[in-house]
Write an enzyme that holds these catalytic residues in place. Structure first.
Site, mmCIF file in Angstrom:
data_model
loop_
_atom_site.group_PDB
_atom_site.id
_atom_site.type_symbol
_atom_site.label_atom_id
_atom_site.label_comp_id
_atom_site.label_asym_id
_atom_site.label_seq_id
_atom_site.Cartn_x
_atom_site.Cartn_y
_atom_site.Cartn_z
ATOM 1 N N TYR A 175 0.827 -1.221 0.000
ATOM 2 C CA TYR A 175 0.000 0.000 0.000
ATOM 3 C C TYR A 175 0.860 1.269 0.000
ATOM 4 O O TYR A 175 0.360 2.357 -0.283
ATOM 5 C CB TYR A 175 -0.944 0.056 1.217
ATOM 6 C CG TYR A 175 -2.000 -1.012 1.309
ATOM 7 C CD1 TYR A 175 -2.172 -1.977 0.319
ATOM 8 C CD2 TYR A 175 -2.841 -1.063 2.418
ATOM 9 C CE1 TYR A 175 -3.149 -2.959 0.445
ATOM 10 C CE2 TYR A 175 -3.824 -2.034 2.546
ATOM 11 C CZ TYR A 175 -3.966 -2.983 1.563
ATOM 12 O OH TYR A 175 -4.923 -3.937 1.705
ATOM 13 N N HIS A 198 -0.021 -11.854 2.129
ATOM 14 C CA HIS A 198 -1.006 -11.099 1.343
ATOM 15 C C HIS A 198 -1.764 -11.957 0.327
ATOM 16 O O HIS A 198 -2.935 -11.721 0.046
ATOM 17 C CB HIS A 198 -0.296 -9.938 0.628
ATOM 18 C CG HIS A 198 -1.170 -8.767 0.358
ATOM 19 N ND1 HIS A 198 -0.752 -7.475 0.476
ATOM 20 C CD2 HIS A 198 -2.471 -8.693 -0.013
ATOM 21 C CE1 HIS A 198 -1.751 -6.657 0.182
ATOM 22 N NE2 HIS A 198 -2.804 -7.374 -0.117
#
Ligand code: A2P
Length: 272
Positions: free
Chosen positions: A51, A109
């Site tokens: 991110y 992830h």
């Protein structure tokens, strides 16, 4: 606003709503968003290495007056860092950026083929070291979880997946419930899709809430932890204000009809 908490299978408690921070990359916007969220009672913040905002979230949290023990911080190992030679050092960089000596939750992830098995061993080492209170996964299907549960030493406490009224995933929810894995819902507002849906609008009117709040409350009713993303102050406030009402059986039946297997993100099903 006090947010109720859920007990994870390994003991810690997790607030039942968190701030999603995907796509909040601009420094001042990120600092402002986290500060607004803190003022509105958020204590649970979800980020990820990819991110590119761990450093801003770290700064906003560090400079707030909130005690670290009252915060719940999650980050996720990006797939390029699944290599055994990179995972630990990448995690240490995340800790530095987040300005903390531990995270509350560390996730893999994606179910990266082959590499995810050795990566999980490293995650277990991190858990042993106390630098992640809980470890888990993201974007895992039932098949990926079954494989992991077969040969893990520490079981995943959490599976974070795309989940909302338009993608209800009842089998995955049931499987996770039986296995004691908490489910976190990313994109619980389907990224803004369907907020004008008439079924949602009718329930919003019935409960004097917004359609977004109905979508988020649905997550709570099915036992999931929504992670709505917003940078708009009024919406940040709205998205945490979902604990003063409940959906009844007829509401839930009506919402069941919205399930359309609609994904706003990628589909992990084909990943071996
Ligand atoms: P914004 O950040 O401009 O407020 P999701 O969490 O499902 O990915 O959805 C995020 C998207 O939904 C963002 O575009 C966000 O816009 C928007 N959003 C967040 N909260 C609300 C809300 N309460 N009402 C309407 N749109 C919202």
């Amino acid at each position: 606003m006090t947010v109720p908490k859920t007990k994870l299978s390994n003991g810690p408690y997790i607030p039942q709503v968190g701030l999603g921070t995907w796509q909040i990359k601009d420094k001042s916007e990120c600092l402002q968003t986290v500060r607004t969220a803190l003022e509105n009672g958020y204590r649970h913040f979800d980020t990820a290495q990819i991110y590119d905002n761990e450093q801003y979230i770290g700064e906003a949290l560090k400079t707030s007056e909130i005690n670290r023990n009252d915060l719940f911080i999650t980050t996720k190992i990006w797939l390029l860092n699944f290599l055994s030679t990179r995972l630990l050092s990448s995690f240490e960089k995340s800790l530095n950026k987040l300005q903390t000596d531990h995270v509350d939750l560390l996730l893999l992830h994606f179910p990266v083929p082959k590499l995810r098995h050795s990566a999980w061993k490293k995650m277990e080492e991190i858990a042993d070291s106390g630098r992640a209170n809980s470890i888990g996964v993201s974007n895992y299907t039932i098949r990926h979880l079954e494989r992991l549960l077969k040969d893990c030493r520490i079981r995943p406490a959490v599976n974070q997946v795309e989940l909302h009224v338009f993608l209800q995933q009842p089998e995955l929810l049931k499987y996770c419930e039986v296995e004691g894995i908490a489910v976190e819902a990313y994109s619980p507002l389907a990224h803004g899709y369907g907020l004008t849906n008439p079924v949602l609008a009718k329930l919003a009117k019935k409960h004097s809430k917004s359609t977004a709040q109905i979508m988020l409350r649905w997550c709570v009713e099915v036992g999931a932890i929504p992670l709505p993303k917003s940078t708009t102050a009024s919406r940040i406030a709205e998205n945490i204000d979902i604990f003063d009402f409940t959906l009844d059986e007829s509401d839930l039946i009506a919402l069941r009809g919205l399930n359309a297997n609609h994904r706003t993100s990628w589909d992990p099903t084909p990943i071996p």
